[in-house]
Design a protein around this motif. Structure first.
Motif, PDB file in Angstrom:
ATOM      1  N   UNK A 202       0.827  -1.163   0.135  1.00 36.33           N
ATOM      2  CA  UNK A 202      -0.026   0.016   0.106  1.00 36.33           C
ATOM      3  C   UNK A 202       1.012   1.323   0.124  1.00 36.33           C
ATOM      4  N   UNK A 203       0.347   2.287  -0.210  1.00 41.28           N
ATOM      5  CA  UNK A 203       0.983   3.619  -0.213  1.00 41.28           C
ATOM      6  C   UNK A 203      -0.040   4.889  -0.091  1.00 41.28           C
ATOM      7  N   UNK A 204       0.628   5.773   0.503  1.00 46.38           N
ATOM      8  CA  UNK A 204      -0.228   6.960   0.577  1.00 46.38           C
ATOM      9  C   UNK A 204       0.433   8.296  -0.103  1.00 46.38           C
ATOM     10  N   UNK A 205      -0.279   8.706  -1.002  1.00 49.27           N
ATOM     11  CA  UNK A 205       0.168   9.973  -1.476  1.00 49.27           C
ATOM     12  C   UNK A 205      -0.415  11.296  -0.978  1.00 49.27           C
ATOM     13  N   UNK A 206       0.358  12.087  -0.366  1.00 46.86           N
ATOM     14  CA  UNK A 206      -0.021  13.477   0.012  1.00 46.86           C
ATOM     15  C   UNK A 206       0.143  14.570  -0.668  1.00 46.86           C
ATOM     16  N   UNK A 207      -0.696  15.302  -1.168  1.00 54.81           N
ATOM     17  CA  UNK A 207      -0.795  16.111  -2.445  1.00 54.81           C
ATOM     18  C   UNK A 207      -0.994  17.312  -1.591  1.00 54.81           C
ATOM     19  N   UNK A 208       0.110  18.371  -1.641  1.00 60.77           N
ATOM     20  CA  UNK A 208      -0.016  19.799  -1.278  1.00 60.77           C
ATOM     21  C   UNK A 208      -0.355  20.710  -2.434  1.00 60.77           C
ATOM     22  N   UNK A 209      -1.481  21.503  -2.019  1.00 60.16           N
ATOM     23  CA  UNK A 209      -2.206  22.532  -2.804  1.00 60.16           C
ATOM     24  C   UNK A 209      -1.365  23.732  -2.988  1.00 60.16           C
ATOM     25  N   UNK A 210      -1.246  24.257  -4.102  1.00 62.15           N
ATOM     26  CA  UNK A 210      -0.416  25.551  -4.182  1.00 62.15           C
ATOM     27  C   UNK A 210      -0.718  26.749  -3.377  1.00 62.15           C
ATOM     28  N   UNK A 211      -1.897  26.590  -3.211  1.00 57.87           N
ATOM     29  CA  UNK A 211      -2.515  27.805  -2.016  1.00 57.87           C
ATOM     30  C   UNK A 211      -2.729  27.336  -0.739  1.00 57.87           C
ATOM     31  N   UNK A 212      -1.946  26.356  -0.510  1.00 54.41           N
ATOM     32  CA  UNK A 212      -1.947  25.721   1.188  1.00 54.41           C
ATOM     33  C   UNK A 212      -2.772  24.604   1.214  1.00 54.41           C
ATOM     34  N   UNK A 213      -2.821  23.762   2.129  1.00 53.15           N
ATOM     35  CA  UNK A 213      -3.635  22.600   2.497  1.00 53.15           C
ATOM     36  C   UNK A 213      -2.975  21.355   1.808  1.00 53.15           C
ATOM     37  N   UNK A 214      -3.367  20.199   2.355  1.00 51.43           N
ATOM     38  CA  UNK A 214      -3.012  18.999   1.724  1.00 51.43           C
ATOM     39  C   UNK A 214      -4.509  18.161   1.490  1.00 51.43           C
ATOM     40  N   UNK A 215      -4.149  17.183   0.779  1.00 54.32           N
ATOM     41  CA  UNK A 215      -5.014  15.774   0.520  1.00 54.32           C
ATOM     42  C   UNK A 215      -4.402  14.714   0.640  1.00 54.32           C
ATOM     43  N   UNK A 216      -4.862  13.748   1.261  1.00 50.77           N
ATOM     44  CA  UNK A 216      -4.020  12.504   1.321  1.00 50.77           C
ATOM     45  C   UNK A 216      -5.085  11.414   0.320  1.00 50.77           C
ATOM     46  N   UNK A 217      -4.298  10.679  -0.302  1.00 49.48           N
ATOM     47  CA  UNK A 217      -4.842   9.708  -1.191  1.00 49.48           C
ATOM     48  C   UNK A 217      -4.251   8.190  -1.006  1.00 49.48           C
ATOM     49  N   UNK A 218      -5.183   7.272  -0.727  1.00 53.39           N
ATOM     50  CA  UNK A 218      -4.695   6.173  -0.430  1.00 53.39           C
ATOM     51  C   UNK A 218      -4.736   4.938  -1.766  1.00 53.39           C
ATOM     52  N   UNK A 219      -3.611   4.263  -1.796  1.00 51.65           N
ATOM     53  CA  UNK A 219      -3.552   3.311  -2.780  1.00 51.65           C
ATOM     54  C   UNK A 219      -3.551   2.008  -2.057  1.00 51.65           C
ATOM     55  N   UNK A 221      -3.246  -2.174  -3.065  1.00 50.52           N
ATOM     56  CA  UNK A 221      -2.914  -3.286  -4.218  1.00 50.52           C
ATOM     57  C   UNK A 221      -2.813  -2.456  -5.559  1.00 50.52           C
ATOM     58  N   UNK A 222      -2.168  -1.474  -5.528  1.00 52.28           N
ATOM     59  CA  UNK A 222      -1.749  -0.697  -6.958  1.00 52.28           C
ATOM     60  C   UNK A 222      -3.192   0.232  -7.436  1.00 52.28           C
ATOM     61  N   UNK A 223      -4.011   0.183  -6.693  1.00 46.54           N
ATOM     62  CA  UNK A 223      -5.164   1.269  -6.905  1.00 46.54           C
ATOM     63  C   UNK A 223      -5.603   2.019  -5.990  1.00 46.54           C
ATOM     64  N   UNK A 224      -6.260   3.205  -6.779  1.00 41.92           N
ATOM     65  CA  UNK A 224      -6.914   4.408  -5.705  1.00 41.92           C
ATOM     66  C   UNK A 224      -7.829   3.693  -4.998  1.00 41.92           C
ATOM     67  N   UNK A 225      -7.818   3.926  -3.540  1.00 44.22           N
ATOM     68  CA  UNK A 225      -8.698   3.196  -2.778  1.00 44.22           C
ATOM     69  C   UNK A 225      -9.399   4.354  -1.705  1.00 44.22           C
ATOM     70  N   UNK A 226      -9.016   5.533  -1.820  1.00 38.88           N
ATOM     71  CA  UNK A 226      -9.840   6.409  -0.802  1.00 38.88           C
ATOM     72  C   UNK A 226      -8.848   7.677  -0.549  1.00 38.88           C
ATOM     73  N   UNK A 227      -9.317   8.448   0.310  1.00 39.09           N
ATOM     74  CA  UNK A 227      -8.856   9.864   0.650  1.00 39.09           C
ATOM     75  C   UNK A 227      -9.366   9.979   2.228  1.00 39.09           C
ATOM     76  N   UNK A 228      -8.802  10.988   2.680  1.00 36.29           N
ATOM     77  CA  UNK A 228      -8.892  11.668   3.810  1.00 36.29           C
ATOM     78  C   UNK A 228     -10.086  12.760   3.852  1.00 36.29           C
ATOM     79  N   UNK A 244      -8.595  10.623 -10.729  1.00 38.56           N
ATOM     80  CA  UNK A 244      -8.982  10.490  -9.431  1.00 38.56           C
ATOM     81  C   UNK A 244     -10.096  11.719  -9.252  1.00 38.56           C
ATOM     82  N   UNK A 245     -11.325  11.678  -8.889  1.00 38.49           N
ATOM     83  CA  UNK A 245     -12.019  12.618  -8.336  1.00 38.49           C
ATOM     84  C   UNK A 245     -12.734  12.633  -6.855  1.00 38.49           C
ATOM     85  N   UNK A 246     -12.597  13.730  -6.459  1.00 40.98           N
ATOM     86  CA  UNK A 246     -13.299  13.613  -5.245  1.00 40.98           C
ATOM     87  C   UNK A 246     -14.134  14.679  -4.761  1.00 40.98           C
TER      88      UNK A 246
END
Length: 262
Positions: A202-219, A221-228, A244-246
């Motif tokens: 598994x892996x967790x991708x932490x995305x940082x927005x250019x204007x601040x704040x973050x979004x965590x996206x979980x993978x 078995x190699x596939x997107x599985x959810x977010x925070x 990916x769409x949230x």
């Protein structure tokens, strides 16, 4: 007697005309050429990426919704996935490649250009040490003061070199280069910085927005599985690209290589 023979031949010719006409549609159908396909199979508020090249990492030329009619000029299989060359029927400036699975009907003809041809290798910056500035400006021993034209020419060479390095780095498929992202409805895609944490498969991708704040996206078995985020999470795939769409506004494009290291 001669008259009867002529009449008999004429009647045979007339009887043969319908059968010849009936054969024409089949011949026309076999002829290669564009057909009109309808975009479908997307999520209700999703858009299909029309890319400049037949690749999930190709530059996005436009995005079109379900129900859009496009001219389909033919399809090629690229890296195991069929891609079709299309043009928006309402805007001839929107031309590019789209995955065949989102187009109905498909065009069995080959695309007019070879989408699978490998792109020409970009020139790599030289690793050899550059001569010092005096030598580059043409100075010798004893050195003569460089002219304004020589200084300007050398400055332009340096500027082009820096621009090339910057563009090469921005297009690379690594976490340091970031990922395409958008936060608000109608916002064009920009780039967000990311970091990736791996744990087992598994892996967790932490995305940082250019204007601040973050979004965590979980993978998983190699596939997107959810977010925070409590909002609805969904995704589609184009080859190795995860779109990916949230909720109703957040959009991310993350490749398998970035997310899970494939």
């Amino acid at each position: 007697m001669k008259r009867k023979t002529t009449l008999r031949l004429t009647l045979k010719a007339l009887f043969a005309v319908p059968s010849l006409l009936a054969a024409l549609p089949a011949i026309a159908q076999d002829a290669p050429g564009p057909i009109v396909s309808i975009i479908g199979g997307l999520a209700p508020d999703d858009l299909l990426n029309i890319r400049v090249t037949a690749s999930p990492s190709g530059k996005v030329a436009a995005r079109l919704p379900n129900g859009t009619a496009v001219k389909n000029f033919g399809c090629n299989v690229v890296n195991g996935y069929p891609w079709c060359k299309v043009e928006d029927t309402q805007d001839a400036h929107i031309v590019g490649w789209a995955p065949a699975r989102y187009l109905s009907p498909n065009n069995p003809a080959p695309a007019p250009e070879d989408a699978g041809a490998p792109a020409a290798a970009a020139p790599q910056p030289s690793e050899e040490p550059q001569p010092d500035i005096t030598a580059r400006l043409g100075g010798g021993e004893p050195a003569e003061p460089p002219s304004a034209a020589e200084i300007g020419r050398t400055a332009m060479q340096d500027a082009y070199g820096l621009a090339f390095v910057a563009s090469t780095s921005a297009g690379s498929d690594t976490p340091d280069a970031g990922i395409p992202c958008a936060r608000h409805v109608g916002q064009p895609m920009t780039r967000c910085e990311i970091s990736v944490a791996h744990e087992g498969g598994d892996s967790v991708v932490t995305v940082t927005w250019p204007d601040g704040g973050t979004r965590l996206i979980n993978f998983h078995d190699g596939k997107p599985a959810g977010s925070d985020s409590p909002d609805e999470f969904r995704f589609t795939r184009e080859g190795s690209l995860n779109m990916i769409r949230i909720g109703v506004s957040e959009r991310f494009e993350i490749t398998d290589q970035v997310a899970v290291g494939e």
